[in-house]
Design a protein around this motif. Structure first.
Motif, PDB file in Angstrom:
ATOM      1  N   ALA A 113      42.340  37.249  45.107  1.00  0.00           N
ATOM      2  CA  ALA A 113      41.102  36.571  45.498  1.00  0.00           C
ATOM      3  C   ALA A 113      40.824  35.358  44.615  1.00  0.00           C
ATOM      4  CB  ALA A 113      39.918  37.534  45.457  1.00  0.00           C
ATOM      5  N   MET A 114      41.897  34.756  44.082  1.00  0.00           N
ATOM      6  CA  MET A 114      41.720  33.548  43.283  1.00  0.00           C
ATOM      7  C   MET A 114      41.515  32.340  44.203  1.00  0.00           C
ATOM      8  SD  MET A 114      44.308  31.710  40.537  1.00  0.00           S
ATOM      9  CE  MET A 114      44.691  33.243  39.709  1.00  0.00           C
ATOM     10  N   VAL A 115      40.581  31.486  43.823  1.00  0.00           N
ATOM     11  CA  VAL A 115      40.411  30.177  44.463  1.00  0.00           C
ATOM     12  C   VAL A 115      40.281  29.165  43.335  1.00  0.00           C
ATOM     13  CG1 VAL A 115      39.104  28.808  46.140  1.00  0.00           C
ATOM     14  CG2 VAL A 115      39.144  31.309  46.355  1.00  0.00           C
ATOM     15  N   ASP A 145      45.131  43.574  44.507  1.00  0.00           N
ATOM     16  CA  ASP A 145      43.839  44.245  44.583  1.00  0.00           C
ATOM     17  C   ASP A 145      43.391  44.200  46.048  1.00  0.00           C
ATOM     18  OD1 ASP A 145      40.819  44.341  44.550  1.00  0.00           O
ATOM     19  OD2 ASP A 145      41.105  44.418  42.388  1.00  0.00           O
ATOM     20  N   PRO A 146      42.758  45.248  46.574  1.00  0.00           N
ATOM     21  CA  PRO A 146      42.332  45.185  47.983  1.00  0.00           C
ATOM     22  C   PRO A 146      41.238  44.160  48.250  1.00  0.00           C
ATOM     23  CG  PRO A 146      41.475  47.166  46.934  1.00  0.00           C
ATOM     24  CD  PRO A 146      42.441  46.547  45.968  1.00  0.00           C
ATOM     25  N   HIS A 147      40.510  43.757  47.194  1.00  0.00           N
ATOM     26  CA  HIS A 147      39.472  42.739  47.385  1.00  0.00           C
ATOM     27  C   HIS A 147      40.113  41.357  47.304  1.00  0.00           C
ATOM     28  CE1 HIS A 147      36.908  46.222  46.030  1.00  0.00           C
ATOM     29  NE2 HIS A 147      36.490  45.939  47.244  1.00  0.00           N
ATOM     30  N   PHE A 239      37.388  39.998  50.302  1.00  0.00           N
ATOM     31  CA  PHE A 239      36.407  39.728  49.246  1.00  0.00           C
ATOM     32  C   PHE A 239      35.373  38.745  49.772  1.00  0.00           C
ATOM     33  CE2 PHE A 239      35.154  37.605  45.136  1.00  0.00           C
ATOM     34  CZ  PHE A 239      34.407  38.680  44.684  1.00  0.00           C
ATOM     35  N   MET A 240      34.207  39.280  50.133  1.00  0.00           N
ATOM     36  CA  MET A 240      33.232  38.469  50.875  1.00  0.00           C
ATOM     37  C   MET A 240      32.580  37.376  50.037  1.00  0.00           C
ATOM     38  SD  MET A 240      30.006  41.049  51.327  1.00  0.00           S
ATOM     39  CE  MET A 240      30.896  42.109  52.441  1.00  0.00           C
ATOM     40  N   ALA A 241      32.728  37.418  48.713  1.00  0.00           N
ATOM     41  CA  ALA A 241      32.183  36.346  47.880  1.00  0.00           C
ATOM     42  C   ALA A 241      33.157  35.176  47.759  1.00  0.00           C
ATOM     43  CB  ALA A 241      31.817  36.868  46.501  1.00  0.00           C
ATOM     44  N   MET A 247      39.522  34.865  54.820  1.00  0.00           N
ATOM     45  CA  MET A 247      38.855  36.025  54.234  1.00  0.00           C
ATOM     46  C   MET A 247      38.606  37.081  55.310  1.00  0.00           C
ATOM     47  SD  MET A 247      35.605  37.560  53.900  1.00  0.00           S
ATOM     48  CE  MET A 247      34.332  36.307  54.036  1.00  0.00           C
ATOM     49  N   GLY A 248      38.836  38.360  54.958  1.00  0.00           N
ATOM     50  CA  GLY A 248      38.550  39.433  55.906  1.00  0.00           C
ATOM     51  C   GLY A 248      39.429  40.640  55.673  1.00  0.00           C
TER      52      GLY A 248
END
Length: 263
Positions: A113-115, A145-147, A239-241, A247-248
């Motif tokens: 979930a890195m941006v 990670d699942p997120h 990861f909704m943030a 994303m989803g």
């Protein structure tokens, strides 16, 4: 395990979880303050996104294989990663990989979930850059990670992913063991991992300590035990943030050369 014809495997880790709405930029110092381990200096204790390194040390030692360690870096969750911080760590790992060539496999610890500034999908960029170095035939895989955001670019670059099943994340070492089990089977010529992905088209939070997700995870693990060609079954929660296009929630099935079964 007895020693067998030696393999050369490169391992590294680069991870953080980016809330794109946070104003706190993650710079190089943020990685160094959280976890920055140059080659060979990762502690024996596995951490959330670096478990493939210590698990890989044990597996390769048992097999008499050569594990070549690259940098491991983790930053505590915050906002966007500074462009220079991401590119610097990426290029550090790529330089280490080039120096290690030829290799039989590349095994990574990623969060997913890195941006970063200028990069909606840093992990996809890193995986594509690694694929360009190693070519189409060398095994490339990672624990996630699942997120995380399972982008098409990542799926195209990697042979397979394993993903923590539990949230809270109590099983990151177990999933690193899964990752290495598939790596060993593949390099021995016993397995040919194929990854199938399904887009659930959902955005939500899925704690696995209570129903209905508890039963869902139990069912995934039962299927892994029951279906001979099913090597790994994972849920990417999303990861909704992270405000990014892909994303989803998605599912990953890794099978032994059976994409139809995976689908």
């Amino acid at each position: 395990m007895s020693a067998e014809p030696s393999k050369r495997i490169f391992v590294a880790a680069l991870a953080t979880e980016t809330n794109t709405f946070s104003p706190i930029v993650i710079d190089r110092k943020a990685f160094e303050d959280s976890l920055y381990a140059p080659p060979g200096q990762h502690p024996e204790t596995p951490t959330l996104c670096t478990a493939p390194i210590p698990v890989g040390r044990r597996v390769c030692a048992e097999l008499g294989w050569r594990l070549i360690e690259g940098t491991a870096a983790w930053a505590d969750p915050a906002g966007l990663v500074a462009r220079g911080a991401y590119e610097g760590l990426r290029d550090e790992i790529l330089g280490q990989l080039r120096a290690a060539m030829p290799v039989d496999a590349v095994v990574l610890g990623l969060h997913g979930a890195m941006v970063a500034q200028g990069y909606l999908d840093p992990e996809g960029d890193l995986l594509a850059c690694i694929r360009a170095v190693i070519g189409p035939d060398v095994l490339l895989c990672a624990e996630l990670d699942p997120h995380s955001h399972l982008t098409a670019k990542r799926v195209a670059a990697a042979d397979f992913f394993t993903v923590f099943k539990e949230f809270p994340h109590t099983d990151f070492v177990d999933r690193a063991e899964d990752l290495w089990r598939i790596v060993v089977g593949t390099l021995r010529g016993e397995l040919r991992p194929v990854m199938s992905v399904f887009d659930c088209r959902m955005i939500d939070v899925f704690p696995t300590s209570r129903q209905p997700m508890r039963g869902f995870v139990d069912r995934m693990m039962a299927l892994e035990a029951e279906v001979p060609k099913l090597l790994s079954l994972s849920a990417i929660h999303g990861f909704m943030a992270g405000d990014v296009p892909e994303m989803g929630t998605k599912m990953i099935a890794v099978t032994d050369s059976d994409a139809e079964l995976g689908a």
